[in-house]
Scaffold this active site. Sequence first.
Site, PDB file in Angstrom:
ATOM      1  N   LYS A   1       4.893   2.439  13.695  1.00 56.11           N
ATOM      2  CA  LYS A   1       3.977   3.159  14.214  1.00 56.11           C
ATOM      3  C   LYS A   1       4.549   3.452  15.557  1.00 56.11           C
ATOM      4  CE  LYS A   1       1.017   3.692  10.736  1.00 56.11           C
ATOM      5  NZ  LYS A   1       1.152   2.914   9.704  1.00 56.11           N
TER       6      LYS A   1
HETATM    7  C1  LIG Z   1       0.145   2.694   8.622  1.00 55.99           C
HETATM    8  C2  LIG Z   1      -1.190   3.259   8.159  1.00 55.99           C
HETATM    9  C3  LIG Z   1      -2.435   2.572   8.009  1.00 55.99           C
HETATM   10  C4  LIG Z   1      -2.350   1.198   7.548  1.00 55.99           C
HETATM   11  O1  LIG Z   1      -1.966   0.628   8.901  1.00 55.99           O
HETATM   12  P1  LIG Z   1      -1.706  -1.237   8.880  1.00 55.99           P
HETATM   13  O2  LIG Z   1      -1.990  -1.229   9.932  1.00 55.99           O
HETATM   14  O3  LIG Z   1      -0.508  -1.212   8.012  1.00 55.99           O
HETATM   15  O4  LIG Z   1      -2.813  -1.793   7.894  1.00 55.99           O
HETATM   16  C5  LIG Z   1      -3.269   3.270   7.433  1.00 55.99           C
HETATM   17  N1  LIG Z   1      -3.526   4.694   7.320  1.00 55.99           N
HETATM   18  C6  LIG Z   1      -2.268   5.465   7.746  1.00 55.99           C
HETATM   19  C7  LIG Z   1      -2.583   6.842   7.922  1.00 55.99           C
HETATM   20  C8  LIG Z   1      -1.182   4.715   8.129  1.00 55.99           C
HETATM   21  O5  LIG Z   1      -0.074   5.591   8.478  1.00 55.99           O
END
Ligand SMILES: *Cc1c(COP(=O)(O)O)cnc(C)c1O
Length: 384
Positions: free
Chosen positions: A188
């Site tokens: 992210k």
């Molecule tokens: C990465 C992501 C998640 C999940 O995030 P985590 O922190 O890995 O649980 C949920 N929604 C979207 C759109 C994502 O890109």
Amino acid sequence: MHEKMKENRKSEIPFAIPQLGDKEKEGLCGVIDSGWITMGEKVARFEKAFSELHGQEEAVAVNSCTAGLHLCLRALDVGPGDEVMVPSLTFVATVNAVLYVDATPIFLDIQSIDMPHISIEEAEAKYTPRTKAVVVMHYGGYPVDLLEWRSFCDTKKMMLIEDAAHAPGIDGVARLSDASVFSFFSNKNITTAEGGMVMARDPSVVEKIRRLRGHAMSTDTLARDRGHAYSYDVTMLGYNYRMDELRAVMGLVQLSRLLDWNEKRRELSKIYRKRLLALIPDVVIPFDQGDETAAHLMPILLPPKARREKVMKQLRDVGIQTSIHYPPIHLFSYYRERFPDIILPKTEEFCKRELTLPLHPLLTKNDIAYVVDHLKKAVEQSTI
Ligand SMILES: *Cc1c(COP(=O)(O)O)cnc(C)c1O
């Protein structure tokens, strides 16, 4: 970037890469030396800094965005018999969270292949008196029209939840919704390896989320350690979704760089757009490039005739890593079994043609030229 990471990268162009360095290391060592590693002052500081950046009073740090989505739905009393509108073009966690609380997901199609946010017209058509909430997702970092969704939700007396995993640090995000959730997973815009953050506009909802995060216990470990409390009560079914000090200290360092990194991502996206338009005019580039984007992803749609697997393989052979965002959720086996016969033509076309190009703040103009030039060749050769 650290030398070791550079070595590990070799000549590859990854589609995403966490940027970690000496500041994160110093922070981690500091936490280890402090003797307090579980949720404490660093977590509180990270929450404060994150909420301030988004113009909110409070935020609750959790151990993933998935956990945060679950807590939001619980705290907003979404449960059995309720319907929650969701995109299918998102990461599976967005919709899994709806199933965790035994609510029913209602999949909405996207507006169009170059505007791949869920459509309000679809929401209007699929609305029933049981529809309690909608989860919107800022695909690729491009925020949905929150004003429009807010007014739709007000009219229908529904709750608006943002899966803001792709859009930290963007003006407007987290300000109009009932709750918003962010992710700090390693790919992210900022990362704590695993982690997430939740905000909500009603302080009593924030308080409930805070409680649910730590087994719904009436006092936390730090308060007991300090002798501020000797016992505790449990008033709801809670979870262990806490963040720890190691992650929080990384989060604080990363957060201080978020806005610069978002700016860099936007600049790189602009360079991509220009070169793609000039060299491969038959690819579709979703969204208008605006300044209101966290530019989390660089998605494109290949021409209908191009064979995506071939393109990806050819790019991999020249060291370019690409990805797909996303396989649509309603077509996963588990979802097909539980929710058969769902057809979302625009989402399905988008997901068949989508390819995510490398995008992260370390990418250079030359890297982009290299990617687009090879993409052009790969597309041409895959259609022969
Ligand atoms: C990465 C992501 C998640 C999940 O995030 P985590 O922190 O890995 O649980 C949920 N929604 C979207 C759109 C994502 O890109």
